[in-house]
Design a protein around this motif. Structure first.
Motif, PDB file in Angstrom:
ATOM      1  N   MET A  67       0.835  -1.214   0.000  1.00  0.00           N
ATOM      2  CA  MET A  67       0.000   0.000   0.000  1.00  0.00           C
ATOM      3  C   MET A  67       0.865   1.257   0.000  1.00  0.00           C
ATOM      4  SD  MET A  67      -3.511  -0.246   0.292  1.00  0.00           S
ATOM      5  CE  MET A  67      -4.107   0.898   1.546  1.00  0.00           C
ATOM      6  N   VAL A  68       1.898   1.270   0.848  1.00  0.00           N
ATOM      7  CA  VAL A  68       2.760   2.448   0.936  1.00  0.00           C
ATOM      8  C   VAL A  68       3.564   2.609  -0.351  1.00  0.00           C
ATOM      9  CG1 VAL A  68       4.659   3.516   2.223  1.00  0.00           C
ATOM     10  CG2 VAL A  68       2.886   2.247   3.443  1.00  0.00           C
ATOM     11  N   LEU A  69       4.016   1.494  -0.932  1.00  0.00           N
ATOM     12  CA  LEU A  69       4.764   1.564  -2.181  1.00  0.00           C
ATOM     13  C   LEU A  69       3.891   2.130  -3.308  1.00  0.00           C
ATOM     14  CD1 LEU A  69       7.468   0.913  -3.559  1.00  0.00           C
ATOM     15  CD2 LEU A  69       6.540  -1.341  -4.121  1.00  0.00           C
ATOM     16  N   VAL A  70       2.650   1.682  -3.380  1.00  0.00           N
ATOM     17  CA  VAL A  70       1.718   2.202  -4.377  1.00  0.00           C
ATOM     18  C   VAL A  70       1.499   3.702  -4.161  1.00  0.00           C
ATOM     19  CG1 VAL A  70      -0.718   2.184  -5.069  1.00  0.00           C
ATOM     20  CG2 VAL A  70       0.532   0.044  -4.888  1.00  0.00           C
ATOM     21  N   ALA A  71       1.361   4.112  -2.898  1.00  0.00           N
ATOM     22  CA  ALA A  71       1.137   5.524  -2.595  1.00  0.00           C
ATOM     23  C   ALA A  71       2.312   6.382  -3.051  1.00  0.00           C
ATOM     24  CB  ALA A  71       0.909   5.708  -1.098  1.00  0.00           C
ATOM     25  N   ARG A  72       3.531   5.850  -2.947  1.00  0.00           N
ATOM     26  CA  ARG A  72       4.711   6.647  -3.288  1.00  0.00           C
ATOM     27  C   ARG A  72       5.069   6.566  -4.772  1.00  0.00           C
ATOM     28  NH1 ARG A  72       9.112   6.361   1.669  1.00  0.00           N
ATOM     29  NH2 ARG A  72       7.654   6.871   3.354  1.00  0.00           N
ATOM     30  N   ALA A  73       4.743   5.439  -5.415  1.00  0.00           N
ATOM     31  CA  ALA A  73       5.198   5.230  -6.789  1.00  0.00           C
ATOM     32  C   ALA A  73       4.161   5.595  -7.836  1.00  0.00           C
ATOM     33  CB  ALA A  73       5.625   3.769  -6.976  1.00  0.00           C
ATOM     34  N   LEU A  74       2.884   5.665  -7.469  1.00  0.00           N
ATOM     35  CA  LEU A  74       1.839   5.943  -8.445  1.00  0.00           C
ATOM     36  C   LEU A  74       1.169   7.285  -8.150  1.00  0.00           C
ATOM     37  CD1 LEU A  74      -0.074   2.546  -8.899  1.00  0.00           C
ATOM     38  CD2 LEU A  74       1.595   3.576 -10.428  1.00  0.00           C
ATOM     39  N   PRO A  75       0.819   8.055  -9.177  1.00  0.00           N
ATOM     40  CA  PRO A  75       0.027   9.268  -8.940  1.00  0.00           C
ATOM     41  C   PRO A  75      -1.358   8.910  -8.434  1.00  0.00           C
ATOM     42  CG  PRO A  75       0.264   8.824 -11.300  1.00  0.00           C
ATOM     43  CD  PRO A  75       1.175   7.870 -10.592  1.00  0.00           C
ATOM     44  N   GLY A 131       1.687   4.379   6.158  1.00  0.00           N
ATOM     45  CA  GLY A 131       1.809   3.019   6.683  1.00  0.00           C
ATOM     46  C   GLY A 131       0.910   2.769   7.878  1.00  0.00           C
ATOM     47  N   ARG A 132       0.925   3.703   8.835  1.00  0.00           N
ATOM     48  CA  ARG A 132       0.080   3.535  10.019  1.00  0.00           C
ATOM     49  C   ARG A 132      -1.392   3.618   9.663  1.00  0.00           C
ATOM     50  NH1 ARG A 132       1.872   8.298  13.039  1.00  0.00           N
ATOM     51  NH2 ARG A 132       2.994   8.742  11.101  1.00  0.00           N
ATOM     52  N   ASN A 133      -1.748   4.513   8.767  1.00  0.00           N
ATOM     53  CA  ASN A 133      -3.155   4.613   8.370  1.00  0.00           C
ATOM     54  C   ASN A 133      -3.634   3.347   7.682  1.00  0.00           C
ATOM     55  OD1 ASN A 133      -3.133   7.164   9.413  1.00  0.00           O
ATOM     56  ND2 ASN A 133      -3.539   8.215   7.492  1.00  0.00           N
ATOM     57  N   SER A 134      -2.792   2.794   6.808  1.00  0.00           N
ATOM     58  CA  SER A 134      -3.162   1.554   6.120  1.00  0.00           C
ATOM     59  C   SER A 134      -3.306   0.404   7.109  1.00  0.00           C
ATOM     60  CB  SER A 134      -2.108   1.203   5.063  1.00  0.00           C
ATOM     61  OG  SER A 134      -2.015   2.204   4.082  1.00  0.00           O
ATOM     62  N   SER A 135      -2.361   0.293   8.019  1.00  0.00           N
ATOM     63  CA  SER A 135      -2.427  -0.812   8.983  1.00  0.00           C
ATOM     64  C   SER A 135      -3.575  -0.620   9.968  1.00  0.00           C
ATOM     65  CB  SER A 135      -1.103  -0.944   9.747  1.00  0.00           C
ATOM     66  OG  SER A 135      -0.848   0.202  10.540  1.00  0.00           O
ATOM     67  N   ALA A 136      -3.877   0.630  10.332  1.00  0.00           N
ATOM     68  CA  ALA A 136      -4.987   0.875  11.263  1.00  0.00           C
ATOM     69  C   ALA A 136      -6.304   0.390  10.673  1.00  0.00           C
ATOM     70  CB  ALA A 136      -5.075   2.366  11.596  1.00  0.00           C
ATOM     71  N   GLY A 137      -6.546   0.723   9.395  1.00  0.00           N
ATOM     72  CA  GLY A 137      -7.776   0.274   8.761  1.00  0.00           C
ATOM     73  C   GLY A 137      -7.887  -1.232   8.698  1.00  0.00           C
ATOM     74  N   GLN A 138      -6.798  -1.890   8.348  1.00  0.00           N
ATOM     75  CA  GLN A 138      -6.829  -3.344   8.244  1.00  0.00           C
ATOM     76  C   GLN A 138      -6.915  -4.016   9.609  1.00  0.00           C
ATOM     77  OE1 GLN A 138      -4.182  -4.983   4.994  1.00  0.00           O
ATOM     78  NE2 GLN A 138      -3.521  -2.859   4.924  1.00  0.00           N
ATOM     79  N   MET A 139      -6.289  -3.423  10.621  1.00  0.00           N
ATOM     80  CA  MET A 139      -6.394  -3.978  11.968  1.00  0.00           C
ATOM     81  C   MET A 139      -7.829  -3.914  12.475  1.00  0.00           C
ATOM     82  SD  MET A 139      -2.953  -2.468  13.782  1.00  0.00           S
ATOM     83  CE  MET A 139      -3.434  -3.012  15.421  1.00  0.00           C
ATOM     84  N   VAL A 140      -8.471  -2.762  12.270  1.00  0.00           N
ATOM     85  CA  VAL A 140      -9.853  -2.617  12.722  1.00  0.00           C
ATOM     86  C   VAL A 140     -10.756  -3.600  11.989  1.00  0.00           C
ATOM     87  CG1 VAL A 140     -11.845  -1.059  12.747  1.00  0.00           C
ATOM     88  CG2 VAL A 140      -9.600  -0.236  13.478  1.00  0.00           C
ATOM     89  N   ALA A 141     -10.543  -3.768  10.679  1.00  0.00           N
ATOM     90  CA  ALA A 141     -11.340  -4.732   9.921  1.00  0.00           C
ATOM     91  C   ALA A 141     -11.138  -6.137  10.467  1.00  0.00           C
ATOM     92  CB  ALA A 141     -10.963  -4.673   8.441  1.00  0.00           C
ATOM     93  N   THR A 142      -9.885  -6.506  10.743  1.00  0.00           N
ATOM     94  CA  THR A 142      -9.595  -7.848  11.261  1.00  0.00           C
ATOM     95  C   THR A 142     -10.262  -8.078  12.610  1.00  0.00           C
ATOM     96  OG1 THR A 142      -7.463  -7.865  10.105  1.00  0.00           O
ATOM     97  CG2 THR A 142      -7.747  -9.434  11.907  1.00  0.00           C
ATOM     98  N   MET A 143     -10.157  -7.088  13.507  1.00  0.00           N
ATOM     99  CA  MET A 143     -10.747  -7.249  14.835  1.00  0.00           C
ATOM    100  C   MET A 143     -12.272  -7.290  14.779  1.00  0.00           C
ATOM    101  SD  MET A 143      -8.320  -5.018  17.432  1.00  0.00           S
ATOM    102  CE  MET A 143      -8.250  -3.530  16.460  1.00  0.00           C
ATOM    103  N   SER A 144     -12.863  -6.453  13.940  1.00  0.00           N
ATOM    104  CA  SER A 144     -14.327  -6.436  13.861  1.00  0.00           C
ATOM    105  C   SER A 144     -14.848  -7.724  13.234  1.00  0.00           C
ATOM    106  CB  SER A 144     -14.804  -5.219  13.071  1.00  0.00           C
ATOM    107  OG  SER A 144     -14.298  -5.237  11.759  1.00  0.00           O
ATOM    108  N   ILE A 145     -14.154  -8.235  12.220  1.00  0.00           N
ATOM    109  CA  ILE A 145     -14.567  -9.500  11.600  1.00  0.00           C
ATOM    110  C   ILE A 145     -14.477 -10.635  12.608  1.00  0.00           C
ATOM    111  CG2 ILE A 145     -13.883 -11.238   9.898  1.00  0.00           C
ATOM    112  CD1 ILE A 145     -13.059  -8.886   8.072  1.00  0.00           C
ATOM    113  N   ALA A 146     -13.361 -10.687  13.343  1.00  0.00           N
ATOM    114  CA  ALA A 146     -13.193 -11.756  14.330  1.00  0.00           C
ATOM    115  C   ALA A 146     -14.246 -11.665  15.429  1.00  0.00           C
ATOM    116  CB  ALA A 146     -11.795 -11.682  14.941  1.00  0.00           C
ATOM    117  N   THR A 147     -14.567 -10.452  15.856  1.00  0.00           N
ATOM    118  CA  THR A 147     -15.589 -10.283  16.880  1.00  0.00           C
ATOM    119  C   THR A 147     -16.947 -10.749  16.374  1.00  0.00           C
ATOM    120  OG1 THR A 147     -14.389  -8.384  17.799  1.00  0.00           O
ATOM    121  CG2 THR A 147     -16.697  -8.631  18.422  1.00  0.00           C
ATOM    122  N   GLY A 148     -17.284 -10.340  15.143  1.00  0.00           N
ATOM    123  CA  GLY A 148     -18.549 -10.773  14.562  1.00  0.00           C
ATOM    124  C   GLY A 148     -18.639 -12.277  14.420  1.00  0.00           C
TER     125      GLY A 148
END
Length: 472
Positions: free
Chosen positions: A127-135, A400-417
């Motif tokens: 995700m971070v590589l795409v953010a830096r390498a692509l417009p 990097g932190r923003n990308s991981s935060a979103g995925q962490m929240v998704a993982t935790m919410s899915i597991a809780t559900g």
């Protein structure tokens, strides 16, 4: 004279083509590995006479994935995506070697733990590589390709894995993945050099404080990983030990809730305008879709008497329709990104409500599956849009932190559900009635509807792009 269309950057050009092909290779490789494990694991546990370790082998990657996301976000922001990407590729290779050469189940489980670690490192660094390498204008199409690369693994992965397992042995399912890793890595090298050669991001005192806050949240990410692992293992034994298993699930949910407060961006629980709302919507949408999808094969098997192979049609519908929705959001159109996001969540909400017809009678089976297709299109529209919005609301200091935060929240919410749904099903395991599945599906529709409402707050607030401190 150069026209606007000619000046517009293109994804499949000489400049960006190596990056696109390399990312496609890694995503496809990860998707095949994800789908292959589910097909090969039953054979593996029978060969090692370790049926009791089946749940453990399934739960291991989820636990390591969560802590890996937290590490990857911090690492990518501090050192750039290259070291994180390199560590992810090496971890993936070692994981495949461990599983492919295993002589006992503990080695398989160790490989599965390392596989989850690799997945988190690769997800965030790409995700971070795409953010830096692509417009920015090319990011929607790039994320549509991310989803498209899951079609073949979803449709052909189980069949291909079954053939390889039967003809050559399950070990080659994992060892063969190494042959695809090398060319994918070589294709990424130009984009990696470009990222490494770029100017180092300027860090303010606020950036330094945010990095320190994220580092302080790492122990809570580890606690969340342990809680997820505990929930999965306890859920597998809930029927045999209802009191002990139920208590373990309840304690794990409490720990997971406490950890979520520490690792989520401030304002997530209230869907505060801007990036916190993006994270909230990702959690709601992920839990809605994955929480229903996990139980559809079981519903079709028990209520509609589908064979296991026919019940797998939901996985094919998921892969194809998700990719279709992601492709649609990546096309050029005049709609705002938030409008595309809300359209996807509306599709998902209505689609899940129609999917609930699967819990009624055989006469409504295909109506319900059509509804699931609409939900898949909605997930493709919304998931890729959320990835684009995450990068739009980020900068080089916090992508990097923003990308991981979103995925962490998704993982935790899915597991809780899944834990809540699994508990409901476990207490009706002897003869699960249609209302149990109907409740699970309509609960998913309610979560998607809540995501639709929260998505109205995703628009960027004035002069606010950073993650902010952890907590609510």
């Amino acid at each position: 004279m150069t026209t606007t269309a000619e000046a517009r950057p293109k994804l499949f050009t000489g400049q960006h083509l190596p990056l696109v092909l390399g990312v496609i290779g890694l995503v496809t490789l990860g998707a095949f590995e994800n789908r292959a494990v589910g097909t090969a694991l039953p054979t593996m546990v029978r060969e090692f006479d370790a049926l009791g370790s089946f749940g453990l082998a399934n739960a291991a990657p989820t636990a390591s994935y969560l802590i890996s996301l937290a590490i990857a976000g911090l690492w990518s922001d501090r050192r750039g995506p290259i070291p994180t990407l390199r560590a992810g590729a090496v971890s993936f290779a070692v994981a495949q070697l461990l599983v492919g050469t295993a002589t006992a189940m503990p080695t398989v489980i160790a490989g599965r733990l390392l596989s989850g670690l690799a997945e988190g490192l690769l997800d965030v660094s790409l995700m971070v590589l795409v953010a830096r390498a692509l417009p920015a204008v090319l990011r929607p199409r790039m994320f549509s390709l991310f989803a498209a690369m899951w079609i073949l693994p979803s449709v052909l992965g189980p069949v291909l894995t079954g053939v390889v397992t039967e003809q050559f042995g399950w070990r080659w399912v994992f060892l063969g993945a190494l042959a695809l890793l090398v060319p994918s890595w070589l294709l990424l090298r130009p984009a990696m050099r470009q990222s490494a050669a770029g100017p180092a991001p300027e860090r303010t005192a606020e950036d330094a404080a945010e990095l320190e806050a994220w580092r302080a949240a790492l122990p809570w990410a580890l606690a969340a990983s342990v809680a997820l692992f505990t929930m999965t293992v306890a859920g597998d034994h809930l029927e045999a030990h209802p009191v002990l298993g139920g208590t373990a699930v309840l304690v794990a949910l409490v720990v997971l809730g406490l950890a979520a407060v520490r690792v989520m961006p401030a304002g997530t629980f209230t869907a505060r305008r801007g990036f916190p709302a993006v994270v909230a919507v990702r959690g709601l949408g992920g839990a809605a879709f994955a929480g229903v999808g996990a139980y559809l094969p079981l519903l079709l098997t028990l209520q509609h008497h589908f064979s296991p192979s026919r019940a797998g049609v939901t996985l094919s519908i998921t892969g194809v329709c998700w990719a279709l929705g992601s492709w649609l959001q990546g096309r050029e159109h005049r709609f705002e990104r938030v409008t595309v996001l809300r359209t996807g969540l509306a599709f998902m909400t209505v689609g899940l409500m129609v999917t609930a017809f699967l819990a009624l009678s055989d006469a409504t089976t295909w109506i319900g599956l059509i509804g699931w297709g609409f939900a898949g299109i909605g997930m493709g529209l919304s998931s890729s849009s959320l990835s684009v919005l995450t990068l739009d609301l980020s900068d080089r200091n916090n992508a990097g932190r923003n990308s991981s935060a979103g995925q962490m929240v998704a993982t935790m919410s899915i597991a809780t559900g899944l834990a809540v749904s699994g508990t409901l099903l476990a207490f009706n395991a002897d003869d699960p009635q249609p209302w149990v599945f109907g409740t699970i599906i309509l609960g998913g529709a309610a979560l998607a509807g809540a995501g639709f409402l929260a998505a109205a707050r995703v628009r960027r607030p004035p002069a606010a792009t950073n993650l902010g401190r952890a907590g609510v």
